[in-house]
Structure formats: structure tokens, C-alpha cells
Write an enzyme that holds these catalytic residues in place. Sequence first.
Site, PDB file in Angstrom:
ATOM      1  N   SER A  27       0.822  -1.207   0.000  1.00  8.21           N
ATOM      2  CA  SER A  27       0.000   0.000   0.000  1.00  8.21           C
ATOM      3  C   SER A  27       0.858   1.259   0.000  1.00  8.21           C
ATOM      4  O   SER A  27       0.337   2.356  -0.192  1.00  8.21           O
ATOM      5  CB  SER A  27      -0.903   0.020   1.247  1.00  8.21           C
TER       6      SER A  27
ATOM      7  N   HIS B  21      -3.733  -4.246  -4.815  1.00  7.92           N
ATOM      8  CA  HIS B  21      -3.905  -3.672  -3.482  1.00  7.92           C
ATOM      9  C   HIS B  21      -5.331  -3.883  -2.981  1.00  7.92           C
ATOM     10  O   HIS B  21      -6.254  -3.182  -3.384  1.00  7.92           O
ATOM     11  CB  HIS B  21      -3.557  -2.181  -3.500  1.00  7.92           C
TER      12      HIS B  21
ATOM     13  N   GLU C 225      -7.227  -2.097  -6.025  1.00  7.90           N
ATOM     14  CA  GLU C 225      -6.470  -1.242  -6.939  1.00  7.90           C
ATOM     15  C   GLU C 225      -5.494  -2.114  -7.725  1.00  7.90           C
ATOM     16  O   GLU C 225      -4.644  -2.788  -7.126  1.00  7.90           O
ATOM     17  CB  GLU C 225      -5.710  -0.164  -6.162  1.00  7.90           C
TER      18      GLU C 225
ATOM     19  N   ASN D 239      -4.960   6.263  -1.244  1.00  6.97           N
ATOM     20  CA  ASN D 239      -4.073   6.875  -0.251  1.00  6.97           C
ATOM     21  C   ASN D 239      -3.468   8.185  -0.733  1.00  6.97           C
ATOM     22  O   ASN D 239      -3.015   8.999   0.078  1.00  6.97           O
ATOM     23  CB  ASN D 239      -2.969   5.901   0.148  1.00  6.97           C
TER      24      ASN D 239
END
Length: 522
Positions: free
Chosen positions: A138, A159, A171, A209
Amino acid sequence: MTAEDRATTGAIDADRATPVALNRTTPIAVVGTGTMGRGIAQVALAAGHQVRLYDAVAGRAKTAAEAIAVRIDRMVAKGRLPVDDYSSRLLPAASLAELADCGLVIEAIAEQLNIKQGLFAELEDIVAPECLLATNTSSLSVTEIAGALKHPGRFVGLHFFNPAPLLPLVEVVSGFATDDSAAGCAYETAKAWGKTPVRCADTPGFIVNRLARPFYAEAFRLYEERAADPATIDAVLRECGGFKMGPFELTDLIGQDVNEAVTRSVWKAFFRDPKFTPSLAQQRLVQSGRLGQKSGQGWFPYGEGVERPAPHTAEPCDAPKSVRLPGNVEGPLAQVVELIGAAGLQSRKVRLPLTPDDAIVLPGGTRLRLTDGLTATRSDGPTIHLDLALDYRTCTRVALAPGADADPQDVQAAIGLFQKLGKKVSVIADVPGMIVARTVAMLVDFALDAVSRGVAGREDIDTAMRLGVNYPRGPLDWGRELGESWVWEVLDHINDLYPGDRYAPSRALDHLSDIDWKQDER
């Protein structure tokens, strides 16, 4: 292996025009048996694959397999999974050599570059050339992890979000050298497993993120500016902005150390870009050991019998008998005007030279306006700013920021007005952009910038933010509804008051706001 053989096993075929998912008869391997590894293994097992579990620590793979089997049995008993012999397809591996016939190996080990690179270099000599290699990282670069491989084209990021069996988003991250066929196979496989995959380039933080940073950063900065306390900021973002959780309670749940580390990692990866600057207040929280729920104290206290701080909510005030409404109002404020009209509080809709079309005039002459990024004190004449809401018709709380010259009786009247409309009211300090508007404007700008830089497509970005962090709307969809010119104006005004480029509108937002204005001129 022939093309026909590859089609049968579901392996990657670089010549195939349309990528396909791995066949369910293809064994899948998961390396690392922590929370994420177990969750990913459960997802693959439920999808019908044989799953090999490997952990470098002896005995952990067997323990993880037993724990997954118990969890699967419970789901079968509750009717959430069909009856099947899952245990026979879940096999702990004593060595990496036992993964040789797998069609996909997903790594979920410690977030340390050298350890991941070493693992994949070893796997590369074990698995078949057509085996897809994937990392669940991540925070690390997919490109850099693959840099140690002889054949990085088959390497991709997958991810998953925690808990992997429950959260739908995955992801699919293409590194600099990732083949399109590898990314396509990974995408279709995640989709076949019942997940919602999104494609993105290998950029710090990927989609979620990267784009979620302002949600935390703006709240922490507002706290540092003493705009409001954490409980009030959380309440405004939840009850007015429509977010499921506020940033203070959410980071307490995640762990302050974890959230701060991600923020710092993304900031460093972007060469200390001011838009990603970490929070000094959060750093102090981590340094003091107040890590959130797991330590019993974060932004809020935790434990049996401990009361959480309540948000600031204004005491009951009398509603004005009437207010003057603008004659022609557009955008979010139009909802407020409709609500006031339905409540029978307006005198009449008029146009006056000194009454702008974006203000509600209170009995004492103070103007109630939607925040525009300036402070209310800097506005022309006595002003109270109203924060942005996801939907004023359904929100249960609004935030007001009176300017220094606002009539105190009009402040009471504004509070009473919204209480009459069924809303709780939080009065905050007169800060640029307030709470929801500043946060949403930054989220929209970050999303537009990501699209313009090829991080991901518009639909994938909105999907990722709705499913990955449960936002009430995708940021790009939100920006379209508000109008990119309004978002630009809010950020441009904040940037004037806070020089340093943190709030400078991106070039992508500049371009869209220019289009907005030209269309308005027509």
C-alpha cells in the site's frame, strides 16, 4: 506451452486482445499469513481456487489455514457461502518450491523493499514464466519492487483493502514495466473474484491513499488553527458533509502511527510537496504514544465507561420572523432558499442594489452567504459564512462562521433560522473555507490533478474513493455538481490568505474553471 494450453490454465497471453481471468482450476498462492494475507487467501478460496499459503516462519501457514477454515465454515453455516469442500483446496506450503505450479502469487508480507524484492527474485526462479506475480503493498513503489526482477513485465500491484473478504475495492497497479496483458489478467481475475477493480498507475499512494490526504490534513490544520475542536470538526464532516466517519475518529480507528506514516511516506515520495505536508499535531500525538483505540487514547479517550467529547452545538435561539431572500440564486445555497421558503420565513424575493444574489439578509442587515474561501470578516459588509453541505435538505447539522463585524443578534437569528429548519448548528471560528468546503475543494482538486497526470480514469477515481474510503460522492462527480469555477474560487481565495502553494489550484482545475466561466459569459 501453447496458446491453447495458456487459455486452458488462464495464464497470461500477451497476444490476446481481451485479457481473461485466471481459470478457477489454476492454483493461487499467498505469501504472508497476517491479516491481509489471510483475507486475500479467503477471497481466492471462496472464488473456487486451490490456495497455497506460505509464511517464512515455520508453522504460521498451518495456523493461518486452520483459522481461515474456521471462518469459512461459519460463513457456510450462515448461508453466506455455498457448501463445498474448502479445506481440501486450502494447503499450507512448507517452502516456496511448493508454489511452482501456481498461476498467481500474491505477496502480503512486511512493507520493506529489500524483503519484498528478495522474495520475488527467489519466486522468479521457481514459478513458470507465465505465472503472474503481484504485491499487495500500500506504500511502496510497484516499479521499484519489480526493479530487481529479470522479467518485470508480469509484475503488478493488487492492493486489497482491509478486511479483504468484505471490502470490494482492489487497486490494480501497473508499474513502469508492467505488461498490459499482466494488468488486464489481474483486473479480470479480481473482477471474477467478486471484487470491484480499478486501474491505476504506480504513483505514491496509488488512488485512495493519494487522494484521501486532504480529508485528514485539512481537519488537522483546522484543529491547529483552533477553528473548532476535533469532536465538532468530525460532526460537521459527518452530519453536514455526509462522510461516514470524521477524520479524527477514523485515524483513531486506523492508528495514529499508521496514518501518520502513510502521510509522511506520500509526502516524501512527492519530494515534500506542500500539498501533502504532514500534521505537527498528529506527529505530537504519535510521539506521546496516543495512537488511538489500540492504546486507549488518541484524539479521543477510549475504554469502558469513558465518555467521548460532544461536538459544540449552539443553544436554542429564536428564529427570525422573516429574512430577505435573493431574487436569483444558484448552486448549493438554492437548497437553503427553498427550505426557508417552505418554512414560511421569507418576506419576499427582491432585488436591491446592495443585496447580492448570493446572500440571505438577516433582520439586522448581516448577510448570510455560502463560504467562498475568504474569511467572513474580509467580505463586503457584515457577513456570516455558511459551510458547504452534501445536501442541505437532508443534513442534520450546519456550520456557521461569523465575521468580526457581524451583528451578534443576527448571529443568534442565523442559529435560530437553521434550528427552525431542523438542523443542529455549530458555530466555528472565522477561518478560510470553513470545514466541509475547504476539504471538498481540496479533494476535487487532487482528483482532477490525478486524472490530468494519468494516475487513473475519472470513473475509476470516483469508484475508488466511494468504495475504498466510503466517501458520500466521488470527488469528480462532486466537483461537476458544485462547478469547477466555484471550487477554483474557494482554493484561490484560501491560497491568497495562506501563501505557499498548498492551496494553489492545479492546472487541471484552472483549465476547467476557465471553461466554466466562458460558458457563463455566453
